[in-house]
Design a protein around this motif. Structure first.
Motif, mmCIF file in Angstrom:
data_model
loop_
_atom_site.group_PDB
_atom_site.id
_atom_site.type_symbol
_atom_site.label_atom_id
_atom_site.label_comp_id
_atom_site.label_asym_id
_atom_site.label_seq_id
_atom_site.Cartn_x
_atom_site.Cartn_y
_atom_site.Cartn_z
ATOM 1 N N MET A 49 47.076 37.083 46.654
ATOM 2 C CA MET A 49 45.848 37.526 45.800
ATOM 3 C C MET A 49 44.596 37.474 46.621
ATOM 4 S SD MET A 49 46.763 40.689 44.829
ATOM 5 C CE MET A 49 45.420 41.128 43.130
ATOM 6 N N ARG A 52 43.901 38.537 50.201
ATOM 7 C CA ARG A 52 43.092 40.112 50.085
ATOM 8 C C ARG A 52 41.924 39.842 49.652
ATOM 9 N NH1 ARG A 52 48.036 43.781 49.630
ATOM 10 N NH2 ARG A 52 45.998 44.910 48.767
ATOM 11 N N HIS A 53 41.208 38.783 48.964
ATOM 12 C CA HIS A 53 39.701 39.037 48.666
ATOM 13 C C HIS A 53 38.961 37.092 48.483
ATOM 14 C CE1 HIS A 53 40.529 42.237 45.725
ATOM 15 N NE2 HIS A 53 41.772 41.752 45.840
ATOM 16 N N LEU A 63 41.657 40.335 40.180
ATOM 17 C CA LEU A 63 42.101 40.603 41.145
ATOM 18 C C LEU A 63 42.593 41.951 41.488
ATOM 19 C CD1 LEU A 63 42.672 37.687 43.562
ATOM 20 C CD2 LEU A 63 40.398 38.667 43.442
ATOM 21 N N VAL A 64 43.436 42.226 39.860
ATOM 22 C CA VAL A 64 44.641 43.396 40.473
ATOM 23 C C VAL A 64 43.232 44.144 39.602
ATOM 24 C CG1 VAL A 64 45.871 45.137 39.342
ATOM 25 C CG2 VAL A 64 46.939 42.364 40.286
ATOM 26 N N VAL A 66 40.015 44.498 40.264
ATOM 27 C CA VAL A 66 39.003 45.106 41.138
ATOM 28 C C VAL A 66 39.915 46.152 42.083
ATOM 29 C CG1 VAL A 66 38.175 43.413 43.443
ATOM 30 C CG2 VAL A 66 37.821 42.663 40.921
ATOM 31 N N GLU A 67 40.855 45.674 42.458
ATOM 32 C CA GLU A 67 41.860 46.235 43.404
ATOM 33 C C GLU A 67 41.847 47.441 42.911
ATOM 34 O OE1 GLU A 67 44.989 45.386 46.154
ATOM 35 O OE2 GLU A 67 44.379 43.333 46.010
ATOM 36 N N THR A 68 42.126 47.859 41.784
ATOM 37 C CA THR A 68 42.097 49.386 40.764
ATOM 38 C C THR A 68 40.888 50.022 41.032
ATOM 39 O OG1 THR A 68 44.257 48.354 39.614
ATOM 40 C CG2 THR A 68 43.493 49.826 38.955
ATOM 41 N N GLU A 71 34.520 46.710 41.878
ATOM 42 C CA GLU A 71 34.214 45.303 42.025
ATOM 43 C C GLU A 71 34.495 44.424 41.314
ATOM 44 O OE1 GLU A 71 34.254 43.026 44.828
ATOM 45 O OE2 GLU A 71 35.232 44.446 45.525
ATOM 46 N N ALA A 90 49.348 49.148 38.361
ATOM 47 C CA ALA A 90 48.227 48.204 40.039
ATOM 48 C C ALA A 90 49.336 46.986 39.973
ATOM 49 C CB ALA A 90 46.962 48.230 39.984
ATOM 50 N N LEU A 94 51.490 46.496 42.977
ATOM 51 C CA LEU A 94 51.252 44.664 43.924
ATOM 52 C C LEU A 94 51.803 42.999 44.182
ATOM 53 C CD1 LEU A 94 47.466 45.634 42.914
ATOM 54 C CD2 LEU A 94 48.110 45.299 45.170
#
Length: 109
Positions: A49, A52-53, A63-64, A66-68, A71, A90, A94
């Motif tokens: 993860m 990815r960031h 982070l999950v 944030v992706e969903t 930001e 999510a 992920l």
């Protein structure tokens, strides 16, 4: 129980195991399952993860979100059942994606 089976239950039947389905409860269930297995999946998932960031110091649970949701998403952003449901789905998606990418590397060793 396999990861795939666990994640299926968590995504579709979380309330049966933890009461009211909430993201923090899904995160706790995932953490408990991983720790019981004792194979280091949580550390590897955090690394995956984080990759990815780049530059983020957030934990994978944040982070999950944030992706969903974008930001500036935090657990405070989860204001209703639909938000929690999206976040749990999510997380499951992920983690399954992560596992799918780990499988080829495992077979090469």
């Amino acid at each position: 129980m396999s990861w795939e089976e666990f994640l299926w239950h968590m995504d579709r039947r979380l309330g049966m195991y933890v009461g009211r389905p909430r993201y923090e409860r899904a995160y706790s269930a995932l953490t408990g399952f991983a720790l019981a297995r004792g194979r280091g999946e949580l550390t590897a998932f955090q690394e995956w993860m984080s990759a990815r960031h780049p530059g983020s110091s957030l934990a994978f649970s944040a982070l999950v979100l944030v992706e969903t949701f974008g930001e500036d998403a935090t657990e405070d952003r989860l204001v209703n059942d639909t938000d929690h449901r999206r976040a749990v789905s999510a997380l499951c998606r992920l983690f399954l994606e992560f596992l799918g990418q780990q499988a080829p590397a495992t077979h090469q060793r």
